[in-house]
Design a protein around this motif. Structure first.
Motif, PDB file in Angstrom:
ATOM      1  N   THR A 141       0.970  -1.190  -0.109  1.00 30.80           N
ATOM      2  CA  THR A 141      -0.012   0.041  -0.001  1.00 30.80           C
ATOM      3  C   THR A 141       0.727   1.321  -0.006  1.00 30.80           C
ATOM      4  OG1 THR A 141      -1.766  -1.299   1.372  1.00 30.80           O
ATOM      5  CG2 THR A 141      -1.968   1.496   1.333  1.00 30.80           C
ATOM      6  N   LEU A 142       0.597   2.338  -0.774  1.00 31.83           N
ATOM      7  CA  LEU A 142       1.457   3.261  -0.989  1.00 31.83           C
ATOM      8  C   LEU A 142       0.638   4.434  -1.185  1.00 31.83           C
ATOM      9  CD1 LEU A 142       4.577   4.039  -1.391  1.00 31.83           C
ATOM     10  CD2 LEU A 142       4.406   3.722  -3.728  1.00 31.83           C
ATOM     11  N   TRP A 143       1.338   5.703  -0.732  1.00 31.54           N
ATOM     12  CA  TRP A 143       0.606   6.866  -1.064  1.00 31.54           C
ATOM     13  C   TRP A 143       1.771   7.891  -1.515  1.00 31.54           C
ATOM     14  CZ3 TRP A 143       1.583  11.046   2.994  1.00 31.54           C
ATOM     15  CH2 TRP A 143       2.435  10.397   3.846  1.00 31.54           C
ATOM     16  N   GLU A 144       1.045   9.221  -1.837  1.00 27.65           N
ATOM     17  CA  GLU A 144       1.915  10.210  -2.406  1.00 27.65           C
ATOM     18  C   GLU A 144       2.096   9.863  -3.879  1.00 27.65           C
ATOM     19  OE1 GLU A 144       3.004  13.410  -1.737  1.00 27.65           O
ATOM     20  OE2 GLU A 144       1.537  13.059  -0.088  1.00 27.65           O
ATOM     21  N   SER A 145       1.532  10.809  -4.959  1.00 23.21           N
ATOM     22  CA  SER A 145       1.739  10.279  -6.432  1.00 23.21           C
ATOM     23  C   SER A 145       2.928  10.342  -6.931  1.00 23.21           C
ATOM     24  CB  SER A 145       0.728  11.285  -7.151  1.00 23.21           C
ATOM     25  OG  SER A 145       1.488  12.773  -6.997  1.00 23.21           O
ATOM     26  N   GLY A 146       3.984  11.077  -6.673  1.00 26.83           N
ATOM     27  CA  GLY A 146       5.273  10.905  -7.017  1.00 26.83           C
ATOM     28  C   GLY A 146       5.909   9.451  -6.653  1.00 26.83           C
ATOM     29  N   TYR A 174      10.285  15.381  -9.827  1.00 22.12           N
ATOM     30  CA  TYR A 174      10.266  16.103  -8.662  1.00 22.12           C
ATOM     31  C   TYR A 174      10.047  17.398  -8.773  1.00 22.12           C
ATOM     32  CZ  TYR A 174      12.752  12.188  -6.434  1.00 22.12           C
ATOM     33  OH  TYR A 174      12.977  10.763  -5.705  1.00 22.12           O
ATOM     34  N   PHE A 175      10.218  17.841  -9.889  1.00 21.27           N
ATOM     35  CA  PHE A 175       9.839  19.440 -10.452  1.00 21.27           C
ATOM     36  C   PHE A 175       8.230  19.454 -10.466  1.00 21.27           C
ATOM     37  CE2 PHE A 175       9.004  22.641 -13.767  1.00 21.27           C
ATOM     38  CZ  PHE A 175       9.163  23.627 -12.960  1.00 21.27           C
ATOM     39  N   GLN A 176       7.607  18.213 -11.025  1.00 27.44           N
ATOM     40  CA  GLN A 176       6.255  18.400 -11.149  1.00 27.44           C
ATOM     41  C   GLN A 176       5.538  18.356  -9.757  1.00 27.44           C
ATOM     42  OE1 GLN A 176       3.596  15.779 -10.532  1.00 27.44           O
ATOM     43  NE2 GLN A 176       2.212  17.404 -11.037  1.00 27.44           N
ATOM     44  N   CYS A 177       6.078  17.629  -9.042  1.00 26.08           N
ATOM     45  CA  CYS A 177       5.463  17.367  -7.656  1.00 26.08           C
ATOM     46  C   CYS A 177       5.526  18.525  -6.765  1.00 26.08           C
ATOM     47  CB  CYS A 177       6.040  15.974  -6.885  1.00 26.08           C
ATOM     48  SG  CYS A 177       5.459  14.680  -7.672  1.00 26.08           S
ATOM     49  N   SER A 178       6.772  19.164  -6.758  1.00 28.98           N
ATOM     50  CA  SER A 178       7.246  20.390  -6.113  1.00 28.98           C
ATOM     51  C   SER A 178       6.793  21.764  -6.771  1.00 28.98           C
ATOM     52  CB  SER A 178       8.767  20.536  -5.748  1.00 28.98           C
ATOM     53  OG  SER A 178       9.285  20.658  -6.670  1.00 28.98           O
ATOM     54  N   CYS A 189       9.034   9.956 -24.909  1.00 30.27           N
ATOM     55  CA  CYS A 189       8.023  10.118 -23.720  1.00 30.27           C
ATOM     56  C   CYS A 189       8.158   9.111 -22.700  1.00 30.27           C
ATOM     57  CB  CYS A 189       6.383   9.855 -24.375  1.00 30.27           C
ATOM     58  SG  CYS A 189       5.211  10.413 -23.163  1.00 30.27           S
ATOM     59  N   THR A 190       8.299   9.742 -21.541  1.00 29.02           N
ATOM     60  CA  THR A 190       8.498   9.072 -20.315  1.00 29.02           C
ATOM     61  C   THR A 190       7.461   9.474 -19.120  1.00 29.02           C
ATOM     62  OG1 THR A 190       9.939  10.491 -19.217  1.00 29.02           O
ATOM     63  CG2 THR A 190      10.936   8.919 -20.744  1.00 29.02           C
ATOM     64  N   TYR A 191       7.600   8.647 -18.003  1.00 30.52           N
ATOM     65  CA  TYR A 191       6.797   8.927 -17.122  1.00 30.52           C
ATOM     66  C   TYR A 191       6.894  10.450 -16.543  1.00 30.52           C
ATOM     67  CZ  TYR A 191      10.570   8.587 -13.697  1.00 30.52           C
ATOM     68  OH  TYR A 191      11.777   8.630 -12.846  1.00 30.52           O
ATOM     69  N   ALA A 192       8.047  10.832 -16.624  1.00 25.14           N
ATOM     70  CA  ALA A 192       8.342  12.389 -16.036  1.00 25.14           C
ATOM     71  C   ALA A 192       7.585  13.272 -17.042  1.00 25.14           C
ATOM     72  CB  ALA A 192       9.813  12.604 -16.336  1.00 25.14           C
ATOM     73  N   ASP A 193       7.320  12.971 -18.420  1.00 22.30           N
ATOM     74  CA  ASP A 193       6.506  14.011 -19.185  1.00 22.30           C
ATOM     75  C   ASP A 193       5.048  13.718 -18.926  1.00 22.30           C
ATOM     76  OD1 ASP A 193       8.275  14.883 -21.509  1.00 22.30           O
ATOM     77  OD2 ASP A 193       8.860  12.651 -21.327  1.00 22.30           O
TER      78      ASP A 193
END
Length: 222
Positions: free
Chosen positions: A63-68, A101-105, A160-164
């Protein structure tokens, strides 16, 4: 995937964050089911922060939380062929992590705050709205300038990666809900980048499901 049990993704209406994970799951063709959650127990025991998303993976018992963190887990666990990632430990893999990380922050919080002060705050605070509009424009400009300097179609190379893909929900939410009057076309490369991702079949499918979830939430509110 053969013999892979569906991963549960806990979501809530139009919240953009769960849809990052859902896009990655759809792209990787990992079975999943989206469930709506109330911000009370027993959900709080799944996610101590009491927000969405959280996932439950019956294949690993995690079980995991936080989208990043969820997206990183999905990539490490289910992207063995490297469809949305680069080889572990490569320079490109570290660059992908930096952009995620830039997306999340950066993108998520600033876009979210503009949504809050623009639509939900009890009183209109023009200074707050203006601040977050400027930050949204700045974040989009960071991506636009990077794509121009690198001469690539995506943030890490021409793949295209998950980062995009992690940027997709908030980018689209900005254009349709948060600030549809904000002109994002001033950043040509950014606009072309988002359009390339919106055109992907998996992304199209998920965004349609997201629209339906938003419509249902709106209907229930009335």
């Amino acid at each position: 995937m053969v013999n892979t049990k569906p991963i549960t993704v806990w979501s809530l209406g139009g919240s953009p964050n769960p849809w990052k994970a859902i896009i990655v799951l759809e792209e990787l063709e990992v079975p999943y089911e989206v469930k709506r959650v109330a911000m009370t127990e027993p959900y709080i025991s799944l996610n101590p922060n009491g927000r969405v998303p959280a996932i439950e993976d019956p294949n690993t018992g995690l079980t995991l939380w936080e989208s990043g963190a969820i997206v990183e887990y999905l990539i490490e666990t289910y992207d063995k062929s490297g469809k949305l990632s680069y080889p572990h430990g490569s320079p490109e893999s570290h660059q992908c992590r930096a952009w995620s990380y830039f997306q999340c922050s950066g993108q998520g919080p600033y876009f979210g705050q503009l949504g809050w002060f623009g639509s939900h705050h009890a009183e209109k605070l023009p200074s707050a709205i203006e601040r977050y509009k400027k930050e949204v424009t700045r974040v989009n400009g960071v991506i636009d300038a990077h794509l121009g300097k690198q001469g690539t179609e995506y943030v890490v190379g021409d793949k295209c990666t998950y980062a995009d893909l992690m940027f997709v929900p908030y980018a689209r939410c900005m254009n349709t809900i948060i600030a549809p009057d904000l002109d994002t076309t001033v950043h040509k490369r950014y606009t072309e980048w988002t359009e390339r991702m919106y055109a992907r079949p998996a992304v199209k499918k998920v965004l349609q499901a997201w629209d339906e979830a938003i419509a249902l939430t709106t209907q229930e509110a009335h």
